[in-house]
Design a protein around this motif. Structure first.
Motif, PDB file in Angstrom:
ATOM      1  N   GLU A  10     -11.351  10.041  -0.525  1.00  0.00           N
ATOM      2  CA  GLU A  10     -11.171   9.398  -1.848  1.00  0.00           C
ATOM      3  C   GLU A  10     -12.377   9.700  -2.760  1.00  0.00           C
ATOM      4  OE1 GLU A  10     -10.321   5.386  -0.145  1.00  0.00           O
ATOM      5  OE2 GLU A  10      -8.472   5.466  -1.329  1.00  0.00           O
TER       6      GLU A  10
ATOM      7  N   ASN B  48      -9.539   1.080  -2.971  1.00  0.00           N
ATOM      8  CA  ASN B  48     -10.939   1.226  -3.365  1.00  0.00           C
ATOM      9  C   ASN B  48     -11.057   2.100  -4.599  1.00  0.00           C
ATOM     10  OD1 ASN B  48     -12.570  -0.264  -1.617  1.00  0.00           O
ATOM     11  ND2 ASN B  48     -12.464   1.302  -0.007  1.00  0.00           N
TER      12      ASN B  48
ATOM     13  N   VAL C 217      -4.560  -1.335   5.778  1.00  0.00           N
ATOM     14  CA  VAL C 217      -4.718  -2.453   4.847  1.00  0.00           C
ATOM     15  C   VAL C 217      -3.354  -3.036   4.465  1.00  0.00           C
ATOM     16  CG1 VAL C 217      -5.383  -2.963   2.450  1.00  0.00           C
ATOM     17  CG2 VAL C 217      -6.960  -1.734   3.949  1.00  0.00           C
TER      18      VAL C 217
ATOM     19  N   ARG D 153       5.970   5.919   6.100  1.00  0.00           N
ATOM     20  CA  ARG D 153       6.069   7.379   6.061  1.00  0.00           C
ATOM     21  C   ARG D 153       5.969   7.860   7.513  1.00  0.00           C
ATOM     22  NH1 ARG D 153       2.771  11.036   1.770  1.00  0.00           N
ATOM     23  NH2 ARG D 153       1.018  10.586   3.159  1.00  0.00           N
ATOM     24  N   SER D 154       4.771   8.330   7.947  1.00  0.00           N
ATOM     25  CA  SER D 154       4.714   8.894   9.309  1.00  0.00           C
ATOM     26  C   SER D 154       4.893   7.835  10.402  1.00  0.00           C
ATOM     27  CB  SER D 154       3.400   9.643   9.503  1.00  0.00           C
ATOM     28  OG  SER D 154       2.324   8.793   9.223  1.00  0.00           O
TER      29      SER D 154
END
Ligand SMILES: NC(=O)c1ccc[n+]([C@@H]2O[C@H](COP(=O)([O-])OP(=O)(O)OC[C@H]3O[C@@H](n4cnc5c(N)ncnc54)[C@H](OP(=O)(O)O)[C@@H]3O)[C@@H](O)[C@H]2O)c1
Length: 342
Positions: free
Chosen positions: A297, A112, A13, A34-35
């Motif tokens: 989540e 979300n 996103v 990050r990764s």
């Protein structure tokens, strides 16, 4: 004057919206990775979309960590957070320490769930916070490679705790509303035609409505051992179950918010009918996280709505069951993983 935008959580996103915001006149969009840092630093993001085609997005600056972004001394107009909202794992508001300039920077949360704003309000009580809900389907298929599948709806509202549409607006709140309008304009400049500016109150209604979809489809896809959204709607008992969850959420929301949801919001029937026609075979994000052994989540999609309702004396038995079962499934999976590593 240049509008400086920083993306925290440059995954599916974050990178997709970053690539659109970067198209606006005088915008400069940077990312904290990050990764995927090495891939993005080397080649930018490679994006495919049925709507916008295939293109490469090279951020103005690609930071390996938050410290690099702080050390850049850039004054950010917008810091857009699109990490997965996992308050049981980490408080991502911490990443923003040193990145916000009072009176200048707005935080935009594109995540979300319910209650995602709270850690940011607690840590930065004076900050301008914009809350955004997006209906989009995108995945990062490999580091730096983003596949946008469909939809581009994004609803954005200023987060003004305690403000109703009838309340008077003070100067700080007016600034947040202006910042909100400007941000939606930037999205539109980037070709996101269905970006919409909402009031605080209406955006929270949008959040509850999205919960109806996420809290029904996501956990059920995991608990039914990997059934796609479309297949769930075509199975009579599962479809009845999805409708029951949606009705529970949509009947609780007005009691919590103190106002009915707008009539134009899609009904459970409309959601089920449209999902039954979605032949893409797409899996909800919670199922993808489960399959990849990642944390889901659960707190923001199930736990927070259930607890918010309970604080007002309202039980949500369907959400409670889904939450209790999946939280324990996740806990058991993680203990097995840990044991196997020992
Ligand atoms: N994908 C969709 O179609 C969709 C649709 C609607 C709403 N949403 C919501 O949008 C939010 C983002 O979802 P997503 O699908 O974009 O997730 P995602 O692809 O997993 O992206 C999240 C990104 O945040 C990064 N991140 C996490 N913690 C970080 C940290 N401390 N520092 C730097 N980067 C960090 C992750 O890096 P690592 O890869 O290193 O973990 C990853 O690149 C979620 O709330 C989701 O529910 C997603």
């Amino acid at each position: 004057m240049t509008t400086n935008i920083l993306i925290v959580g440059a995954g599916a996103v974050g990178a997709f919206y970053a690539s659109r915001l970067a198209l606006g006149p005088n915008t400069s969009v940077s990312v904290i990775c990050r990764s995927n840092y090495r891939a993005v630093f080397a080649s930018g993001f490679s994006i495919t979309s049925p709507k916008y085609g295939s293109y490469t997005f090279r951020p103005s600056r690609t930071f390996a960590n938050p410290k690099e972004a702080v050390d850049s001394n850039i004054i950010w107009d917008y810091v857009l957070v699109s990490t997965k909202a996992l308050p049981d794992v980490s408080d991502d508001s911490e990443i923003l320490v040193g990145l916000l300039k009072e009176g200048k920077t707005s935080v935009v949360l594109v995540q979300n769930g319910l209650g995602v704003e709270e850690p940011y309000v607690r840590r930065f009580p004076g900050a301008t916070i914009l809350s955004a809900v997006t209906v989009v389907s995108a995945t990062q298929t490999e580091p730096g490679v983003i596949k946008h599948n469909r939809w581009t709806r994004i609803s954005v509202g200023p987060y003004l705790l305690g403000h109703t549409d009838e309340s008077e607006t003070n100067e700080v709140q007016r600034k947040a509303i202006d910042s909100n309008t400007k941000f939606v304009g930037l999205l539109k400049d980037g070709g996101i035609v269905d970006a919409d500016a909402y009031s605080h109150a209406k955006l929270q209604m949008v959040r509850w409505h999205k919960i109806a979809i996420n809290a029904s489809m996501n956990p059920s896809a995991v608990l039914s051992a990997g059934t796609t959204n479309q297949a769930m709607t075509l199975d009579p008992e599962l479809s009845r179950h999805l409708r029951g969850v949606m009705e529970e959420v949509l009947s609780t929301a007005p009691k919590v918010l103190g106002t009915p949801l707008p009539k134009e919001f899609a009904t459970p029937d409309a959601i089920l009918t449209s999902t039954s026609k979605n032949t893409s075979g797409s899996k909800p994000s919670m199922l993808l996280d489960w399959e990849q052994g990642k944390k889901m989540e659960l707190e923001v999609i199930l736990g927070n709505p259930m607890r918010t309702a309970r604080e007002r004396g309202i039980e949500m038995p369907r959400l409670q069951s889904l939450y209790a079962l999946l939280r324990m499934a996740q806990q058991n999976r993680d203990s097995v993983k840990k044991e196997n590593k020992l």
